[in-house]
Structures are given as structure tokens and as C-alpha cells.
Design a protein around this motif. Structure first.
Motif, PDB file in Angstrom:
ATOM      1  N   GLU A   1       0.827  -1.219   0.000  1.00  0.00           N
ATOM      2  CA  GLU A   1       0.000   0.000   0.000  1.00  0.00           C
ATOM      3  C   GLU A   1       0.854   1.259   0.000  1.00  0.00           C
ATOM      4  OE1 GLU A   1      -3.982  -1.493   2.373  1.00  0.00           O
ATOM      5  OE2 GLU A   1      -2.169  -1.014   3.457  1.00  0.00           O
ATOM      6  N   LEU A   2       1.950   1.204   0.770  1.00  0.00           N
ATOM      7  CA  LEU A   2       2.825   2.371   0.822  1.00  0.00           C
ATOM      8  C   LEU A   2       3.426   2.660  -0.551  1.00  0.00           C
ATOM      9  CD1 LEU A   2       4.271   4.476   2.672  1.00  0.00           C
ATOM     10  CD2 LEU A   2       6.161   2.886   2.739  1.00  0.00           C
ATOM     11  N   ILE A   3       3.905   1.593  -1.206  1.00  0.00           N
ATOM     12  CA  ILE A   3       4.501   1.774  -2.531  1.00  0.00           C
ATOM     13  C   ILE A   3       3.455   2.313  -3.508  1.00  0.00           C
ATOM     14  CG2 ILE A   3       5.519   0.536  -4.494  1.00  0.00           C
ATOM     15  CD1 ILE A   3       6.951  -1.256  -2.451  1.00  0.00           C
TER      16      ILE A   3
ATOM     17  N   LYS B   1      -7.204  10.386   1.986  1.00  0.00           N
ATOM     18  CA  LYS B   1      -7.550   8.973   1.878  1.00  0.00           C
ATOM     19  C   LYS B   1      -6.573   8.104   2.676  1.00  0.00           C
ATOM     20  CE  LYS B   1      -7.241   5.876  -1.681  1.00  0.00           C
ATOM     21  NZ  LYS B   1      -7.033   5.643  -3.111  1.00  0.00           N
ATOM     22  N   TYR B   2      -5.284   8.357   2.501  1.00  0.00           N
ATOM     23  CA  TYR B   2      -4.322   7.497   3.173  1.00  0.00           C
ATOM     24  C   TYR B   2      -4.239   7.741   4.666  1.00  0.00           C
ATOM     25  CZ  TYR B   2      -2.862   5.127  -0.967  1.00  0.00           C
ATOM     26  OH  TYR B   2      -2.857   4.328  -2.063  1.00  0.00           O
ATOM     27  N   SER B   3      -4.380   8.997   5.113  1.00  0.00           N
ATOM     28  CA  SER B   3      -4.420   9.255   6.550  1.00  0.00           C
ATOM     29  C   SER B   3      -5.627   8.547   7.144  1.00  0.00           C
ATOM     30  CB  SER B   3      -4.556  10.751   6.832  1.00  0.00           C
ATOM     31  OG  SER B   3      -3.495  11.449   6.273  1.00  0.00           O
ATOM     32  N   PHE B   4      -6.721   8.616   6.425  1.00  0.00           N
ATOM     33  CA  PHE B   4      -7.963   8.007   6.869  1.00  0.00           C
ATOM     34  C   PHE B   4      -7.814   6.486   6.948  1.00  0.00           C
ATOM     35  CE2 PHE B   4     -12.274   6.419   6.007  1.00  0.00           C
ATOM     36  CZ  PHE B   4     -12.970   7.075   7.007  1.00  0.00           C
ATOM     37  N   TYR B   5      -7.243   5.890   5.915  1.00  0.00           N
ATOM     38  CA  TYR B   5      -7.018   4.444   5.902  1.00  0.00           C
ATOM     39  C   TYR B   5      -6.130   4.015   7.059  1.00  0.00           C
ATOM     40  CZ  TYR B   5      -8.906   3.028   1.383  1.00  0.00           C
ATOM     41  OH  TYR B   5      -9.728   2.709   0.354  1.00  0.00           O
ATOM     42  N   ASP B   6      -5.060   4.772   7.236  1.00  0.00           N
ATOM     43  CA  ASP B   6      -4.106   4.468   8.294  1.00  0.00           C
ATOM     44  C   ASP B   6      -4.833   4.432   9.640  1.00  0.00           C
ATOM     45  OD1 ASP B   6      -1.664   4.069   9.573  1.00  0.00           O
ATOM     46  OD2 ASP B   6      -1.378   6.209   9.872  1.00  0.00           O
TER      47      ASP B   6
ATOM     48  N   MET C   1       0.886   4.052  -2.780  1.00  0.00           N
ATOM     49  CA  MET C   1       0.564   5.428  -2.425  1.00  0.00           C
ATOM     50  C   MET C   1       1.577   6.402  -3.006  1.00  0.00           C
ATOM     51  SD  MET C   1       0.689   7.263   1.206  1.00  0.00           S
ATOM     52  CE  MET C   1       0.337   8.990   1.283  1.00  0.00           C
ATOM     53  N   ILE C   2       2.856   6.101  -2.785  1.00  0.00           N
ATOM     54  CA  ILE C   2       3.888   7.004  -3.293  1.00  0.00           C
ATOM     55  C   ILE C   2       3.825   7.054  -4.825  1.00  0.00           C
ATOM     56  CG2 ILE C   2       6.389   7.469  -3.362  1.00  0.00           C
ATOM     57  CD1 ILE C   2       5.217   7.935  -0.605  1.00  0.00           C
ATOM     58  N   LYS C   3       3.485   5.903  -5.417  1.00  0.00           N
ATOM     59  CA  LYS C   3       3.362   5.876  -6.876  1.00  0.00           C
ATOM     60  C   LYS C   3       2.274   6.832  -7.375  1.00  0.00           C
ATOM     61  CE  LYS C   3       3.200   1.871  -9.186  1.00  0.00           C
ATOM     62  NZ  LYS C   3       3.017   0.390  -9.314  1.00  0.00           N
ATOM     63  N   THR C   4       1.132   6.824  -6.663  1.00  0.00           N
ATOM     64  CA  THR C   4       0.037   7.681  -7.134  1.00  0.00           C
ATOM     65  C   THR C   4       0.335   9.172  -6.925  1.00  0.00           C
ATOM     66  OG1 THR C   4      -1.091   7.467  -5.019  1.00  0.00           O
ATOM     67  CG2 THR C   4      -1.804   5.999  -6.764  1.00  0.00           C
ATOM     68  N   LEU C   5       1.310   9.478  -6.049  1.00  0.00           N
ATOM     69  CA  LEU C   5       1.631  10.892  -5.829  1.00  0.00           C
ATOM     70  C   LEU C   5       2.419  11.488  -6.997  1.00  0.00           C
ATOM     71  CD1 LEU C   5       2.567  10.923  -2.041  1.00  0.00           C
ATOM     72  CD2 LEU C   5       0.452  11.675  -3.096  1.00  0.00           C
TER      73      LEU C   5
ATOM     74  N   LYS D   1       2.356  -5.467   7.605  1.00  0.00           N
ATOM     75  CA  LYS D   1       2.257  -4.067   8.034  1.00  0.00           C
ATOM     76  C   LYS D   1       3.648  -3.521   8.344  1.00  0.00           C
ATOM     77  CE  LYS D   1      -2.387  -3.821   9.844  1.00  0.00           C
ATOM     78  NZ  LYS D   1      -3.218  -3.523  11.009  1.00  0.00           N
ATOM     79  N   LEU D   2       3.828  -2.252   8.051  1.00  0.00           N
ATOM     80  CA  LEU D   2       5.168  -1.670   8.176  1.00  0.00           C
ATOM     81  C   LEU D   2       5.687  -1.664   9.607  1.00  0.00           C
ATOM     82  CD1 LEU D   2       4.442   1.003   5.584  1.00  0.00           C
ATOM     83  CD2 LEU D   2       6.548  -0.278   5.561  1.00  0.00           C
ATOM     84  N   MET D   3       4.766  -1.630  10.585  1.00  0.00           N
ATOM     85  CA  MET D   3       5.250  -1.579  11.965  1.00  0.00           C
ATOM     86  C   MET D   3       5.844  -2.910  12.406  1.00  0.00           C
ATOM     87  SD  MET D   3       1.803  -1.476  14.212  1.00  0.00           S
ATOM     88  CE  MET D   3       0.272  -2.166  13.641  1.00  0.00           C
TER      89      MET D   3
END
Lengths: 235, 260
Positions: free
Chosen positions: A92-94, B6-11, A96-100, A123-125
Motif C-alpha cells: 500500500e505504501l509503494i 484517503k491514506y491518513s484516513f485508511y491508516d 501510495m507514493i506511486k500515485t503521488l 504491516k510496516l510496523m
């Protein structure tokens, strides 16, 4: 080309950068060296627009970048500490950064290279420090950008990944990218760096190749050469 | 901006704390209905909880979220994004997820109990609306405090102090001043004083909506005259909106100048 003109930055009463002038030509690996607190990270963050200078100007390809943000589309940045929102998965993180950034990416190769695929849905944590750093590296190198800035890229990496990292940096250089690296690991500098920029107390004390540094300081070992530079300037 | 929201919300939606907060309201709603056995009484009891609790939760979550996502914010700052987009996006994401916990957590038990057919549906709806307003207000105040203080402990302390001031101390000082200056006409003063505290303003709005302003005595009559009219309602909601807009504006201007 990155051109920095008379850059000043204070944090309260502490002057971190003092009238710093620096020109970095296009293409090649530039290592930024200096003792702790000399202003390396501040300089990098000023180029990224994360630190706002008190005075002076920074130009990339002839255009001032102060108060702008679109130019960051052409910069890949690896931050010193890799810390991500814990509740997102790596995938999801990857994404997300891709869509930015609306740019083509090559994360698949990198995932394979750093052997991250078993962690993609974790999960990243729940990841270890070294694995987080690998995710950090993937996020940095997946875009094709002209400027790549790496702040302490080696921290927490195992030897295999370190070799991979060096390989990637070399490949990017061959594509004509401009790469800025801060590090304290001298073997890394000696192996990769085309040019060294030595910062002390917010000013540039030396700029040139490893060979030039050795000749100027009359030292054969790069660690000693840097130490020499430090001692001489402090006397 | 939408992506950041969206991502803050998902998190947050995946964080344990959102569920605990949601479960708390769910439990509170059922317990209130069970104990009072009467929707309209339950609404009054809930009001007291909401006007104190939503600001507290908004404040704590706001400060915690800001400090916890600091490194991630730095990652976003290196992307081609405007600073205002990042911070306002995170703010809206957090405030929306907290509001959702509140609205769903209280909404479900009351829906089950049949609030729709009852006469207090509008009172209940305005209670939730005020709760959402308070959440947005206090999250924005908390973000302001966190942005201005890099020291976590100090930021946390100031945020709690702000909540204490607005939720408890302000009322005390207000009451004392009413007693001390008993001989003077105080209706205008108290009206204006309420505007400067979103918690007081919300409480009075709900009390008047519930039509129990007789409990407030003479001042209540004055308030009823002002807040009871549609003009009063509009002014109060405008003031509450202003309580959101001003802190959000400061978040934006502070974010533009900050070093990371």
C-alpha cells in the motif's frame, strides 16, 4: 545542474549554513562529507525545500526552486530515518507514493533485487529496521529522476544489500544521473565518489576528486586525508 | 489533497484506537439507552459526555497523530506536493475518521432503539452535529500546538492544558465573574463570553435545542431570546465554523514557514 548561491540558514542562534556557495554539475556521484552537525543534512533539506533558508538562492537547471514544489517530481530522496505509517502494508505504501507522482516506475525489479516479496503484505510496523531501510530504498529508486539524494543510505543494511545498493548507484550514474550522498563510511566514498564536497561549520572547505584530496593533504588513506582536513582547519 | 486524506484516513481506520473509540461510543450509547429507558433523557446525558469528551479525544488524537506521523510527513515533504496539501489533508483525514467513530458509535444504538420514529430525532442529530464540530475544532487546535512545538512532551502538556482551560477552567472563571458582578447587567457579557469558548457554545446550543433552558434561569431566558431564534442559531454555527477556519488557516501559514 544545481546551483547554490550565498545560502544562509540559522536555527535560532546557531548558524548552520554560512554564505554557502556550491555548484553541482549534471551527472556523477557527489559525496557530501563533514563531521556531525556540520550542516550536511540541512544543505540537502534546503535543496528539497524541507528547510527554508534565511537568505540566498537555490537553482536547479537555471530556475529558482524556493517556494515551489513541482520540481520535486525530478528528485528522488532517501531520508536518514525510515519510518512509515505503521498500519499500512508495504504494498500500500509503494502504491501510495506511486500515485503521488505520475511517472513510470520499476518497483518490481527492486522488490526482487532486495528480496522483499515475502514482506509485501506485512504491516510496516512489524518490519525490522533493515527491511524498512530496503523499503525506503525501493521508494527512492523506483522513479526515474534526474537528481537522486541519499542521506546515509547504508544504515542497517546487510552486506548483500549493500553490494546491491552500490550496483544500483553505479547504474544510475551510467544513465547520467546526478547523485548526492552523505555518508560516514569512507570505503563507500572511495569506491563510488566522483567528487567530494567537504563541509565544516556551514562552509565548503574542499571540493574535488578523491585523488585531488589525497594530493592536497599528502595522505594516501582517505580517512587520514579527511582527518587531516579537519585538523588543519581547526588549528 | 484527496490522496493524502484517503491514506491518513485508511491508516487511522486500521488503528486499534479508532476501534476502541468507536466501541466506547457504541457501549455508551447502549448503556445510556438501557439505563434511561428513554431516548430524550439519554440525549441529555449524552450531551454532557460529548461536550467534554469529543474535545479531549480530538486534542489527544490530534497531538499524537501529528507526532507519530512526523517521519512520514517528511517523506511526503520530499514528494512534489504543496505543504498546505499535506497538512490540511492529514487534518481532514484524522478529523473525519474521529467523527465517523462518533457518529457510527452513537448512531447504531439509537437507530436500533428507534430514534427515527421518535420526536427527538432532530435533537439527536444536532447533538451529533455539535460533536462533529467539536472534533474538527479541537483536532485543528491540537495540530496548531503540535506544529509550534517540536518537543513532544511540551506539546502534549500544552494541548491538555488547553483542553482543561476550555472545558473546565473557563466555566469556573465565567461563573465567578457572574457572581462577582452580579449587580451589573451581564446578559451581553455572558453571551459574548460563550462565543469565545466552543465547548460552552456547543453546550448552550444543545440545551436550547432540547428546550430545557428554563433550567438556566434568567440568563437562560436571555440566551433563549438570542439562540432560540434562527438568527441566533446561524450566528452560533458561524462562530463554530470560524473556530475551525481560523486554526486551519494558521496550520496552513505555519506549515509554509516551518523547517523539517
Amino acid at each position: 545542474m544545481i546551483k547554490i548561491k550565498k545560502l544562509n540558514k540559522n536555527f535560532g542562534k546557531v548558524e548552520v549554513l554560512k554564505e554557502l556557495d556550491l555548484t553541482i554539475i549534471k551527472g556523477g556521484i557527489f559525496t557530501i562529507l563533514g563531521p556531525n552537525g556540520s550542516g550536511k543534512t540541512t544543505l540537502i533539506k534546503a535543496i528539497l525545500g524541507m528547510v527554508i533558508p534565511n537568505s540566498g538562492d537555490i537553482e536547479i537547471d537555471g530556475k529558482s526552486i524556493l517556494k515551489k514544489y513541482e520540481y520535486r517530481n525530478g528528485i528522488n530522496y532517501l531520508p536518514q530515518i525510515a519510518n512509515f505509517p505503521g498500519n499500512l502494508t508495504v504494498n500500500e505504501l509503494i502504491e501510495m507514493i506511486k500515485t503521488l507522482r505520475n511517472k513510470p516506475t520499476k518497483e518490481k525489479e527492486l522488490i526482487q533485487l532486495f528480496r522483499i516479496s515475502p514482506f509485501m503484505d506485512k504491516k510496516l510496523m512489524n518490519l525490522s529496521g533493515g527491511t524498512k531501510q530496503k523499503v525506503n530504498l525501493i521508494l527512492t529508486f523506483m522513479f526515474d529522476s534526474e537528481i537522486i539524494i541519499l542521506d546515509e543510505p547504508t544504515s542497517g543494511l546487510d552486506p548483500v544489500s549493500l553490494i546491491q545498493l552500490k550496483k544500483i548507484i553505479q547504474e544510475e550514474k551510467e544513465k547520467g544521473k546526478t547523485i548526492l550522498i552523505t555518508t560516514h563510511i569512507m570505503s563507500f566514498v572511495e569506491e563510488l565518489s566522483d567528487e567530494i564536497v567537504f563541509i565544516l561549520d556551514g562552509k565548503i572547505y574542499f571540493k574535488g576528486s578523491v585523488q585531488e584530496l589525497k594530493i592536497q593533504t599528502k595522505e594516501n588513506n582517505i580517512e587520514h586525508a579527511i582527518a587531516h582536513l579537519l585538523l588543519k582547519e581547526n588549528v | 489533497m484527496f490522496k493524502i486524506i484517503k491514506y491518513s484516513f485508511y491508516d487511522l481506520m486500521r488503528s486499534r484506537w479508532s476501534y476502541i473509540y468507536f466501541a466506547f461510543y457504541l457501549l455508551l450509547g447502549f448503556v445510556m439507552l438501557f439505563l434511561n429507558n428513554n431516548v430524550s433523557k439519554a440525549v441529555i446525558t449524552l450531551m454532557n459526555v460529548i461536550v467534554v469528551l469529543t474535545p479531549l479525544i480530538g486534542t489527544i488524537f490530534g497531538v499524537m497523530f501529528y507526532y507519530n506521523s512526523k517521519e512520514f510527513t517528511e517523506l511526503l515533504l520530499a514528494q512534489p506536493l504543496k505543504r498546505t496539501t499535506i497538512f490540511i489533508g492529514q487534518y481532514i483525514g484524522l478529523a473525519t475518521s474521529l467523527s465517523l467513530s462518533l457518529v457510527l458509535g452513537l448512531g447504531i444504538p439509537f437507530l436500533v432503539y428507534g430514534v427515527i420514529e421518535s420526536t427527538v430525532i432532530w435533537n439527536f442529530a444536532s447533538l451529533l452535529l455539535v460533536g462533529v464540530f467539536l472534533t474538527f475544532i479541537f483536532v485543528s487546535l491540537a495540530f496548531n500546538i503540535a506544529l509550534s512545538n517540536d518537543n513532544k512532551i511540551k506539546g502534549f502538556g500544552i494541548a491538555i492544558l488547553m483542553w482543561l482551560l476550555l472545558a473546565v477552567i473557563y466555566d469556573g472563571v465565567f461563573l465567578i465573574s457572574l457572581m462577582l458582578f452580579n449587580d451589573y447587567p451581564l446578559d451581553k457579557f455572558s453571551l459574548i463570553a460563550c462565543m469565545f469558548n466552543p465547548i460552552d457554545l456547543s453546550r448552550i446550543l444543545i440545551l436550547l435545542k432540547l428546550d430545557i433552558s428554563a433550567l438556566l434561569g434568567y440568563t437562560g431566558a436571555v440566551f433563549q431570546q438570542f439562540f432560540g431564534t434562527s438568527l441566533g442559531m446561524i450566528v452560533s454555527f458561524l462562530v463554530l465554523t470560524l473556530w475551525i477556519i481560523l486554526p486551519v488557516w494558521r496550520i496552513a501559514s505555519k506549515a509554509k514557514k516551518k523547517d523539517f
